[in-house]
Write a protein that holds these residues in place. Structure first.
Motif, PDB file in Angstrom:
ATOM      1  N   ALA A   1       0.840  -1.197   0.000  1.00 33.52           N
ATOM      2  CA  ALA A   1       0.000   0.000   0.000  1.00 33.52           C
ATOM      3  C   ALA A   1       0.872   1.242   0.000  1.00 33.52           C
ATOM      4  N   THR A   2       1.903   1.228   0.831  1.00 31.97           N
ATOM      5  CA  THR A   2       2.814   2.366   0.892  1.00 31.97           C
ATOM      6  C   THR A   2       3.551   2.539  -0.434  1.00 31.97           C
ATOM      7  N   LEU A   3       3.963   1.410  -0.999  1.00 28.47           N
ATOM      8  CA  LEU A   3       4.627   1.453  -2.301  1.00 28.47           C
ATOM      9  C   LEU A   3       3.702   2.030  -3.367  1.00 28.47           C
ATOM     10  N   SER A   4       2.447   1.564  -3.363  1.00 29.02           N
ATOM     11  CA  SER A   4       1.493   1.971  -4.391  1.00 29.02           C
ATOM     12  C   SER A   4       1.214   3.463  -4.348  1.00 29.02           C
ATOM     13  N   VAL A   5       1.225   4.040  -3.135  1.00 28.06           N
ATOM     14  CA  VAL A   5       0.974   5.468  -3.001  1.00 28.06           C
ATOM     15  C   VAL A   5       1.972   6.258  -3.842  1.00 28.06           C
ATOM     16  N   TYR A   6       3.192   5.776  -3.908  1.00 24.49           N
ATOM     17  CA  TYR A   6       4.219   6.473  -4.686  1.00 24.49           C
ATOM     18  C   TYR A   6       4.219   6.053  -6.151  1.00 24.49           C
ATOM     19  N   LEU A   7       4.170   4.742  -6.356  1.00 19.13           N
ATOM     20  CA  LEU A   7       4.447   4.207  -7.686  1.00 19.13           C
ATOM     21  C   LEU A   7       3.254   4.275  -8.637  1.00 19.13           C
ATOM     22  N   VAL A   8       2.065   3.970  -8.132  1.00 14.06           N
ATOM     23  CA  VAL A   8       0.904   3.921  -9.035  1.00 14.06           C
ATOM     24  C   VAL A   8       0.597   5.297  -9.640  1.00 14.06           C
TER      25      VAL A   8
ATOM     26  N   LEU B   1      -8.275   6.079 -22.104  1.00 11.86           N
ATOM     27  CA  LEU B   1      -8.279   5.785 -20.670  1.00 11.86           C
ATOM     28  C   LEU B   1      -8.446   4.297 -20.403  1.00 11.86           C
ATOM     29  N   VAL B   2      -9.309   3.660 -21.181  1.00 13.91           N
ATOM     30  CA  VAL B   2      -9.523   2.219 -20.997  1.00 13.91           C
ATOM     31  C   VAL B   2      -8.207   1.469 -21.200  1.00 13.91           C
ATOM     32  N   ALA B   3      -7.495   1.831 -22.286  1.00  8.63           N
ATOM     33  CA  ALA B   3      -6.233   1.148 -22.579  1.00  8.63           C
ATOM     34  C   ALA B   3      -5.205   1.407 -21.488  1.00  8.63           C
ATOM     35  N   GLN B   4      -5.104   2.658 -21.059  1.00  8.32           N
ATOM     36  CA  GLN B   4      -4.105   2.989 -20.048  1.00  8.32           C
ATOM     37  C   GLN B   4      -4.457   2.368 -18.696  1.00  8.32           C
ATOM     38  N   LEU B   5      -5.761   2.331 -18.407  1.00  4.37           N
ATOM     39  CA  LEU B   5      -6.174   1.691 -17.161  1.00  4.37           C
ATOM     40  C   LEU B   5      -5.847   0.199 -17.202  1.00  4.37           C
ATOM     41  N   ALA B   6      -5.990  -0.393 -18.382  1.00  5.71           N
ATOM     42  CA  ALA B   6      -5.644  -1.806 -18.533  1.00  5.71           C
ATOM     43  C   ALA B   6      -4.154  -2.019 -18.285  1.00  5.71           C
ATOM     44  N   VAL B   7      -3.338  -1.081 -18.754  1.00  7.64           N
ATOM     45  CA  VAL B   7      -1.891  -1.199 -18.534  1.00  7.64           C
ATOM     46  C   VAL B   7      -1.594  -1.133 -17.038  1.00  7.64           C
ATOM     47  N   VAL B   8      -2.195  -0.143 -16.349  1.00  6.45           N
ATOM     48  CA  VAL B   8      -1.980  -0.015 -14.901  1.00  6.45           C
ATOM     49  C   VAL B   8      -2.459  -1.277 -14.186  1.00  6.45           C
ATOM     50  N   ALA B   9      -3.660  -1.726 -14.560  1.00  5.35           N
ATOM     51  CA  ALA B   9      -4.234  -2.900 -13.897  1.00  5.35           C
ATOM     52  C   ALA B   9      -3.342  -4.126 -14.091  1.00  5.35           C
ATOM     53  N   LEU B  10      -2.814  -4.254 -15.303  1.00  3.19           N
ATOM     54  CA  LEU B  10      -1.961  -5.399 -15.601  1.00  3.19           C
ATOM     55  C   LEU B  10      -0.643  -5.320 -14.825  1.00  3.19           C
ATOM     56  N   ALA B  11      -0.025  -4.143 -14.840  1.00  2.00           N
ATOM     57  CA  ALA B  11       1.262  -3.982 -14.165  1.00  2.00           C
ATOM     58  C   ALA B  11       1.107  -4.238 -12.663  1.00  2.00           C
ATOM     59  N   VAL B  12       0.057  -3.673 -12.078  1.00  2.00           N
ATOM     60  CA  VAL B  12      -0.152  -3.850 -10.637  1.00  2.00           C
ATOM     61  C   VAL B  12      -0.491  -5.303 -10.325  1.00  2.00           C
ATOM     62  N   ALA B  13      -1.300  -5.922 -11.183  1.00  2.00           N
ATOM     63  CA  ALA B  13      -1.685  -7.323 -10.946  1.00  2.00           C
ATOM     64  C   ALA B  13      -0.450  -8.224 -10.965  1.00  2.00           C
TER      65      ALA B  13
ATOM     66  N   ALA C   1      -7.841  -3.552  -5.938  1.00  2.00           N
ATOM     67  CA  ALA C   1      -8.951  -2.780  -6.502  1.00  2.00           C
ATOM     68  C   ALA C   1      -8.746  -1.289  -6.260  1.00  2.00           C
ATOM     69  N   SER C   2      -8.313  -0.945  -5.051  1.00  2.00           N
ATOM     70  CA  SER C   2      -8.144   0.480  -4.754  1.00  2.00           C
ATOM     71  C   SER C   2      -6.936   1.055  -5.489  1.00  2.00           C
ATOM     72  N   ALA C   3      -5.910   0.235  -5.756  1.00  2.00           N
ATOM     73  CA  ALA C   3      -4.745   0.725  -6.503  1.00  2.00           C
ATOM     74  C   ALA C   3      -5.132   1.048  -7.947  1.00  2.00           C
ATOM     75  N   VAL C   4      -6.013   0.213  -8.524  1.00  2.00           N
ATOM     76  CA  VAL C   4      -6.473   0.481  -9.884  1.00  2.00           C
ATOM     77  C   VAL C   4      -7.279   1.787  -9.911  1.00  2.00           C
ATOM     78  N   LEU C   5      -8.094   1.971  -8.871  1.00  2.00           N
ATOM     79  CA  LEU C   5      -8.867   3.210  -8.751  1.00  2.00           C
ATOM     80  C   LEU C   5      -7.936   4.421  -8.627  1.00  2.00           C
ATOM     81  N   LEU C   6      -6.888   4.249  -7.819  1.00  2.00           N
ATOM     82  CA  LEU C   6      -5.900   5.323  -7.659  1.00  2.00           C
ATOM     83  C   LEU C   6      -5.225   5.620  -8.999  1.00  2.00           C
TER      84      LEU C   6
END
Lengths: 276, 309
Positions: free
Chosen positions: A60-67, A106-118, A147-152
């Motif tokens: 969570a702490t990591l995600s605050v910075y990286l995401v 946005l859909v494509a970029q959100l997919a990239v974020v979701a994939l990287a975080v997953a 889920a919250s990281a993807v939202l972030l």
């Protein structure tokens, strides 16, 4: 209409794959996640908490910075890049509304974020699980975190899109993106902390500060995830849980959900006014 | 559709203090090809962008198939080739055109066909970053012919195209016009355009100074005609003296006359009989007409010529 969004998104995804953004984002999430999980495993042994839960706190702490960083770097060029390449005027004469262009990107970029975080979270969790001492409760915390990281990520993708449409220049958009990142993940907290110190336990600290904390997208994310954990942990940022701050428990979740929605609406508004 | 496909009426546009367009009116019928000429900065691109709805006019009105420019209805009808057409270099030609085809509601198969049509069949699976300028321009053509465009806007499309590609380009424009599209084509390539357009519109400092068929513009401009006389038995010098023209080389003499004097002048030349071997009548070119309407001197060389305007 959805076919057009899908066509836009598919092209964006191909580009993200080829300019190695997917790879870079995934690499960052995985490496930092693993490092934190390994570094965090030592104290967890003495506390006796679920190892996966401890890892979730670290992630969570990591995600605050990286995401937010990944999201901003993905989206800052969305419009500015099209303007500088000279591809925007042609696109705008096509039977695709600006709303659909925004949605497709946005859909494509959100997919990239979701994939990287997953992938990053997945590999980290798998490593912790393999080391033993993890339970299903930790898995639930991890899902919440994901889920919250993807939202972030969505919040900062939309923010990047806004500044891309406002500046219409890649270099300006890039420097603004870095500025937004520093303000959102560092300066906002520092300013609040400074104000609390100056206020010395006054009205600001008890009544204004908690709400400001919840209003910030990164702090809301931190509060939501850390207060959701089963065990009390030393939080990486400000505050422990929403309850201990005197704000309702739903407040961080509402803040986290409102930010991306508001910014997407704002991005659509700016983009609609933008002439080619 | 009975009225004009594109109706521009009394449109003005300024960028800060700079007047880009000043009371411009221009109608284009379905199936008609209009060449839009003018210097750099005369307002050509601004006018095209207004028709495409990429920018908005300060005064006047524009209707595209009865709809407002840039509206969803208008965007379904457009085909646009920008001056420096650009695409994302990481996509292949096929992927890029297929994406654009999908935006127009056409299939990826249709995209491949249009790539074949512009001669990019072999290169379509390569990334656009590896394409030459001419190939990128042809990629622009490929996206132009997807769907059934009714409004075709071409902004200096032949710069960067080799002669073969130019021929292909003009045959594509003919096909689009024959299929009923209204075509506006801005260009500097005057000699190319001459035979390939139905009407010519000339912008000068944001104002439309000409809008007619080339033949009619030639008549209205009342530009001088050149008669080039090849010397036969007599020397070029002496023919030049007898006819009052200028010797342009050892064999030929050039006479310049007003359109009304042409027949009389020709009779004069033919009366010389064997002294003259041949004669060419050279009407004012599109370039001469263009220079006339842009307020420049006629390009006719020869001493003692009066100013064309």
């Amino acid at each position: 209409m959805t076919g057009r969004i899908a066509a836009m998104a598919a092209a964006e995804l191909k580009i993200a794959l080829r300019n190695r953004w997917i790879l870079t984002a995934t690499f960052m999430m995985t490496v930092f996640g693993l490092v934190l999980a390994l570094a965090g495993s030592a104290p967890a042994g003495t506390v006796g908490a679920d190892r996966l839960t401890v890892t979730v706190a670290s992630l969570a702490t990591l995600s605050v910075y990286l995401v937010p960083l990944i999201a901003l770097l993905l989206s800052y060029d969305a419009i500015a890049g099209e303007v500088e390449r000279g591809t925007l005027p042609l696109l705008l004469t096509y039977p695709v509304s600006r709303r659909d262009i925004l949605a497709g990107k946005l859909v494509a970029q959100l997919a990239v974020v979701a994939l990287a975080v997953a992938i990053g979270f997945g590999i980290t969790a798998a490593a912790v699980w393999a080391a033993g001492g993890a339970s299903l409760g930790g898995l639930r915390d991890l899902t919440r975190l994901y889920a919250s990281a993807v939202l972030l990520g969505g919040t900062f993708l939309a923010a990047g899109f806004c500044l891309s449409a406002v500046t219409r220049q890649s270099a300006a958009a890039a420097s603004l993106a870095i500025a937004i990142w520093i303000v959102a993940v560092v300066l906002f907290d520092v300013a609040l902390l400074g104000a609390v110190v100056v206020d010395d336990g006054g009205l600001f600290t008890t009544h204004v500060f908690p709400w400001l904390l919840v209003a910030g997208p990164t702090d809301a994310f931190r509060l939501f995830n850390l207060s959701g954990l089963n065990v009390e942990l030393e939080a990486g940022g400000l505050g422990g849980s929403a309850a201990s701050l005197g704000v309702p428990g739903w407040a961080p979740l509402v803040s986290m959900a409102l930010w991306p929605c508001a910014l997407v609406v704002f991005a659509a508004f700016i983009f609609r006014r933008c002439e080619a | 559709m009975s009225g004009p496909a594109i109706a521009v009426s009394n449109v003005s546009k300024r960028y800060r203090k700079q007047i880009a367009l000043d009371g411009v009116s221009l109608d284009v019928a379905p199936g008609e090809r209009v060449a839009l000429l003018g210097h750099n900065g005369a307002g050509k691109t601004t006018l095209l962008k207004l028709v495409l709805g990429l920018t908005h006019c300060d005064a006047g009105s524009i209707a595209v198939l009865g709809a407002s420019p840039g509206s969803a209805a208008a965007r379904r009808a457009y085909a646009y080739l920008p001056e420096n057409v650009a695409f994302h270099k990481l996509l292949t030609g096929r992927e890029q055109i297929a994406m654009l085809a999908r935006l127009k509601g056409e299939s990826a198969q249709r995209a491949a066909e249009s790539l074949e049509r512009v001669g990019l069949g072999d290169a379509m699976d390569r990334r656009i970053g590896t394409y030459s300028k001419g190939m990128r321009q042809r990629l622009g053509l490929a996206q132009l012919i997807i769907g059934q465009p009714q409004i075709v806007i071409l902004d200096e499309p032949t710069s960067g195209l080799d002669p073969i590609s130019r021929e292909m380009f003009y045959s594509i424009v003919v096909e689009l016009a024959e299929a009923g599209a209204a075509v506006i084509h801005s260009s500097h390539a005057l000699t190319e355009l001459e035979a390939r357009t139905d009407r010519i519109a000339i912008l000068r400092n944001g104002q439309l100074v000409a809008d007619d068929r080339l033949a009619q513009l030639q008549i209205n401009a009342n530009l001088p005609i050149r008669l080039r006389v090849q010397a036969g038995l007599e020397s070029a010098d002496s023919i030049a003296e007898r006819l009052g023209g200028a010797r342009i080389n050892g064999q030929a003499v050039e006479l310049i006359c007003q359109p009304g004097e042409k027949i009389a002048r020709l009779a004069q030349v033919t009366s010389l009989g064997e002294s003259v071997r041949d004669i060419d009548v050279i009407p004012p070119s599109l370039e001469d007409v263009y220079r006339h309407y842009c307020g420049l001197d006629a390009s006719i060389d020869g001493a003692g010529m009066e100013k064309a305007s």
